[in-house]
Motif scaffolding. Structure first.
Motif, mmCIF file in Angstrom:
data_model
loop_
_atom_site.group_PDB
_atom_site.id
_atom_site.type_symbol
_atom_site.label_atom_id
_atom_site.label_comp_id
_atom_site.label_asym_id
_atom_site.label_seq_id
_atom_site.Cartn_x
_atom_site.Cartn_y
_atom_site.Cartn_z
ATOM 1 N N THR A 54 -7.483 5.716 -8.950
ATOM 2 C CA THR A 54 -7.596 7.138 -9.246
ATOM 3 C C THR A 54 -6.351 7.583 -9.994
ATOM 4 O OG1 THR A 54 -8.944 7.487 -7.275
ATOM 5 C CG2 THR A 54 -7.920 9.426 -8.262
ATOM 6 N N ILE A 55 -6.562 8.194 -11.150
ATOM 7 C CA ILE A 55 -5.456 8.677 -11.975
ATOM 8 C C ILE A 55 -5.349 10.188 -11.833
ATOM 9 C CG2 ILE A 55 -4.718 9.055 -14.369
ATOM 10 C CD1 ILE A 55 -5.783 6.338 -15.061
ATOM 11 N N GLN A 56 -4.114 10.658 -11.650
ATOM 12 C CA GLN A 56 -3.832 12.100 -11.673
ATOM 13 C C GLN A 56 -3.158 12.393 -13.006
ATOM 14 O OE1 GLN A 56 -2.003 14.299 -8.203
ATOM 15 N NE2 GLN A 56 -0.366 14.608 -9.683
ATOM 16 N N ALA A 57 -3.883 13.058 -13.884
ATOM 17 C CA ALA A 57 -3.377 13.298 -15.237
ATOM 18 C C ALA A 57 -2.918 14.743 -15.392
ATOM 19 C CB ALA A 57 -4.460 12.980 -16.258
ATOM 20 N N ASP A 58 -1.647 14.904 -15.733
ATOM 21 C CA ASP A 58 -1.075 16.223 -16.003
ATOM 22 C C ASP A 58 -0.985 16.353 -17.521
ATOM 23 O OD1 ASP A 58 0.136 18.633 -15.904
ATOM 24 O OD2 ASP A 58 1.975 17.971 -14.902
ATOM 25 N N ILE A 59 -1.937 17.043 -18.124
ATOM 26 C CA ILE A 59 -2.113 17.055 -19.570
ATOM 27 C C ILE A 59 -1.618 18.375 -20.148
ATOM 28 C CG2 ILE A 59 -3.805 16.842 -21.448
ATOM 29 C CD1 ILE A 59 -5.606 15.330 -19.468
ATOM 30 N N ALA B 55 -3.291 6.749 -7.548
ATOM 31 C CA ALA B 55 -3.581 6.607 -6.117
ATOM 32 C C ALA B 55 -4.081 5.190 -5.868
ATOM 33 C CB ALA B 55 -4.620 7.625 -5.672
ATOM 34 N N ALA B 56 -3.859 4.686 -4.659
ATOM 35 C CA ALA B 56 -4.175 3.298 -4.320
ATOM 36 C C ALA B 56 -5.670 3.006 -4.470
ATOM 37 C CB ALA B 56 -3.724 3.007 -2.893
ATOM 38 N N PRO B 57 -6.033 1.736 -4.697
ATOM 39 C CA PRO B 57 -7.440 1.359 -4.884
ATOM 40 C C PRO B 57 -8.339 1.840 -3.750
ATOM 41 C CG PRO B 57 -6.011 -0.484 -5.446
ATOM 42 C CD PRO B 57 -5.127 0.574 -4.839
ATOM 43 N N ALA B 58 -9.559 2.186 -4.125
ATOM 44 C CA ALA B 58 -10.540 2.684 -3.163
ATOM 45 C C ALA B 58 -11.930 2.302 -3.659
ATOM 46 C CB ALA B 58 -10.422 4.203 -3.015
ATOM 47 N N GLY B 59 -12.941 2.567 -2.823
ATOM 48 C CA GLY B 59 -14.313 2.351 -3.243
ATOM 49 C C GLY B 59 -15.077 1.404 -2.333
ATOM 50 N N ASP B 60 -16.401 1.599 -2.283
ATOM 51 C CA ASP B 60 -17.256 0.787 -1.409
ATOM 52 C C ASP B 60 -18.210 -0.111 -2.192
ATOM 53 O OD1 ASP B 60 -18.838 2.903 -2.382
ATOM 54 O OD2 ASP B 60 -20.180 2.802 -0.662
ATOM 55 N N PHE B 61 -18.093 -0.132 -3.524
ATOM 56 C CA PHE B 61 -18.948 -1.000 -4.349
ATOM 57 C C PHE B 61 -18.281 -2.367 -4.439
ATOM 58 C CE2 PHE B 61 -20.315 -2.377 -8.750
ATOM 59 C CZ PHE B 61 -21.615 -2.673 -8.410
ATOM 60 N N THR B 62 -18.575 -3.221 -3.481
ATOM 61 C CA THR B 62 -17.916 -4.519 -3.379
ATOM 62 C C THR B 62 -18.935 -5.597 -3.040
ATOM 63 O OG1 THR B 62 -17.421 -4.155 -1.022
ATOM 64 C CG2 THR B 62 -15.732 -3.484 -2.604
ATOM 65 N N VAL B 63 -18.575 -6.848 -3.303
ATOM 66 C CA VAL B 63 -19.456 -7.970 -2.974
ATOM 67 C C VAL B 63 -19.460 -8.152 -1.461
ATOM 68 C CG1 VAL B 63 -19.874 -10.428 -3.274
ATOM 69 C CG2 VAL B 63 -19.020 -9.073 -5.194
ATOM 70 N N GLY C 221 0.801 -1.217 0.000
ATOM 71 C CA GLY C 221 0.000 0.000 0.000
ATOM 72 C C GLY C 221 0.835 1.268 0.000
ATOM 73 N N TRP C 222 0.213 2.367 -0.343
ATOM 74 C CA TRP C 222 0.881 3.664 -0.322
ATOM 75 C C TRP C 222 -0.158 4.766 -0.190
ATOM 76 C CZ3 TRP C 222 -0.473 1.273 -4.823
ATOM 77 C CH2 TRP C 222 -1.086 2.046 -5.826
ATOM 78 N N ILE C 223 0.304 5.940 0.205
ATOM 79 C CA ILE C 223 -0.540 7.126 0.307
ATOM 80 C C ILE C 223 -0.053 8.136 -0.726
ATOM 81 C CG2 ILE C 223 -1.148 9.099 1.767
ATOM 82 C CD1 ILE C 223 -2.599 6.574 2.490
ATOM 83 N N GLY C 224 -0.987 8.840 -1.320
ATOM 84 C CA GLY C 224 -0.620 9.825 -2.331
ATOM 85 C C GLY C 224 -0.519 9.190 -3.708
ATOM 86 N N ILE C 225 0.419 9.678 -4.496
ATOM 87 C CA ILE C 225 0.554 9.272 -5.888
ATOM 88 C C ILE C 225 1.781 8.388 -6.075
ATOM 89 C CG2 ILE C 225 0.979 10.137 -8.218
ATOM 90 C CD1 ILE C 225 -1.877 10.543 -7.153
ATOM 91 N N ARG C 226 1.632 7.352 -6.886
ATOM 92 C CA ARG C 226 2.728 6.434 -7.186
ATOM 93 C C ARG C 226 2.790 6.240 -8.707
ATOM 94 N NH1 ARG C 226 2.925 0.287 -4.654
ATOM 95 N NH2 ARG C 226 4.845 -0.458 -5.658
ATOM 96 N N PRO C 227 3.982 6.303 -9.299
ATOM 97 C CA PRO C 227 4.075 6.167 -10.758
ATOM 98 C C PRO C 227 3.953 4.712 -11.219
ATOM 99 C CG PRO C 227 6.252 6.564 -9.829
ATOM 100 C CD PRO C 227 5.275 6.675 -8.689
ATOM 101 N N PHE C 228 3.111 4.503 -12.207
ATOM 102 C CA PHE C 228 2.930 3.210 -12.865
ATOM 103 C C PHE C 228 3.179 3.394 -14.364
ATOM 104 C CE2 PHE C 228 1.071 2.195 -8.908
ATOM 105 C CZ PHE C 228 0.803 0.829 -8.836
ATOM 106 N N TYR C 229 3.660 2.343 -15.010
ATOM 107 C CA TYR C 229 3.807 2.416 -16.460
ATOM 108 C C TYR C 229 2.790 1.498 -17.130
ATOM 109 C CZ TYR C 229 6.369 -2.056 -16.414
ATOM 110 O OH TYR C 229 6.722 -3.379 -16.253
#
Length: 406
Positions: free
Chosen positions: A192-197, A254-262, A150-158
């Motif tokens: 959650t994606i943080q897009a710098d466009i 940002a790390a996975p989030a959300g309450d729509f789960t089984v 896990g992590w807090i904030g933003i993490r780079p993925f390719y």
């Protein structure tokens, strides 16, 4: 603890806020962005232009006020909103300016009706509600950071792989640039994606459902390219991902989030999706199959036709390979090839009469996701069939807070 007079004032004036919810929301965001323009980085600017967030904000305030003497009644809303706040990086120090701006917006819209007594009562109510949100968010931050990978904030993925699923939906397989483990998640959650466009003054934050089972060495999101429709603008981030992001490019996540789960494992499960609403359902579906669930699983998808139907063959293959899985397809406007090759089970929209022909009974857990009209129609059909609220679980991709009253 709020005093009785404060509770009385808040509950009695909550319907007035609901009546003027869109105006209050519009005024609130106008004031907020003029004072703290950096918050543009946190809000979906496309939804701002479409007016979705303005109404959703004031509706949430109304709902909290109407239940100020029984805040357990809004527990599901609190859970949904705090999950989004954690994903967006909302901090406790942002709550006071939001509260001040909200009260000013109420005064501006309601005029003389917003007496000092009314504003004072709502100020106390806001603080009580904000404390609940901040406490829950603090726990979410801790849980997210402490989980393995896990992590807090933003993490780079390719982007390891980019796969076209239909004419409008593309999947992105994402791996961490640091090569370290990534966390598991609950099927149905989102990234959650943080897009710098280039050319955009502010960066954009967007939630995209994870569309595969957890516990892989990658995350997968499947994104619909949102074109402009009528007065609605094109999706800024979806078009950026489709047209400008290639394999090997980096995205800030940002790390996975959300309450729509089984939430249960007892009854047979029905997964109903419309359009790109198939994405969280694929995560649930793949997880159930991979975990060798013995539950009866029914997968029902509605789309315009096969050209925009993502992952059709994958679902069909799993249905053929697993005796407990059944799948159905509804096309609103099938192509001639769809008709000649019998690619669908129903032409038109999903309705109660048809559901009752393909489902043995209503003693099942129903999960559904898709466009707002689809959700409202499915919810109405299930209500009419007598499916209780606790067995009707849905996900809204827009900020509209409920399909019950809309």
């Amino acid at each position: 603890m709020l005093d009785e007079n404060t509770i009385k004032i808040v509950k009695s004036t909550a319907p007035v806020l609901q009546e003027h919810s869109q105006e209050i929301g519009e005024r609130f965001y106008e004031l907020l962005f003029s004072r703290v323009p950096d918050l543009y980085n946190m809000f979906n600017q496309t939804n701002q232009k479409r007016g979705f967030q303005q109404g959703a904000l004031a509706y949430g305030v109304y709902l909290a006020g109407a239940n100020i003497d029984n805040l357990q009644a809004i527990e599901s809303m609190v859970e949904r909103v705090t999950e989004k706040h954690r994903a967006l990086g909302v901090q406790p120090e942002q709550y006071p300016i939001v509260g001040e701006t909200l009260l000013e917006a109420v005064k501006d819209v309601l005029g003389e009706a917003a007496t000092d007594e009314v504003i004072d009562a709502w100020g106390k109510a806001y603080k009580a509600i904000a404390d609940i949100f901040m406490d829950r968010e603090a726990k979410l931050y801790q849980e997210t950071e402490k989980q393995p990978g896990g992590w807090i904030g933003i993490r780079p993925f390719y982007v390891e792989k980019k796969v076209k699923e239909s004419d409008v939906i593309t999947s992105f397989y994402l791996k961490p640039k640091d090569g370290k483990p990534i966390p598991s998640y609950q099927p149905g959650q989102y990234l959650t994606i943080q897009a710098d466009i280039d050319g955009e003054k502010y960066f954009h934050m967007r939630h995209y459902s994870l569309s595969d089972a957890p516990n892989k060495d990658y995350f997968r999101i499947s994104v619909k390219q949102e074109d402009a429709q009528g007065m609605a603008p094109a999706g800024i981030v979806s078009n950026y991902l489709h047209n400008e992001i290639s394999e090997g490019d980096t995205l800030a996540i940002a790390a996975p989030a959300g309450d729509f789960t089984v939430k249960t494992e007892e009854l047979p499960i029905v997964l109903l999706s419309g359009g790109v609403g198939i994405t969280p359902m694929m995560s649930m579906f793949n997880t159930l199959v991979e975990n060798h669930s013995e539950r009866e699983i029914t997968f029902i998808h509605a789309a315009e036709n096969s050209t925009v139907h993502a992952m059709r063959e994958h679902v069909e293959n799993l249905a053929e390979e697993n005796q407990n899985v059944t799948s159905f397809v509804c096309y609103a406007n099938p192509t001639e090839e769809d008709r000649s090759k019998h690619r669908y089970d129903k032409e038109g929209f999903i309705d109660l009469d048809w559901l009752q022909t393909v489902l043995s009974d209503n003693q099942k857990d129903f999960y559904f996701c898709g466009p707002f009209p689809f959700l409202k129609a499915i919810n109405h059909a299930l209500q009419k069939w007598g499916v209780p609220k606790e067995r009707r679980t849905y996900e809204l991709f827009s900020p509209i807070s409920t399909i019950e009253d809309a």
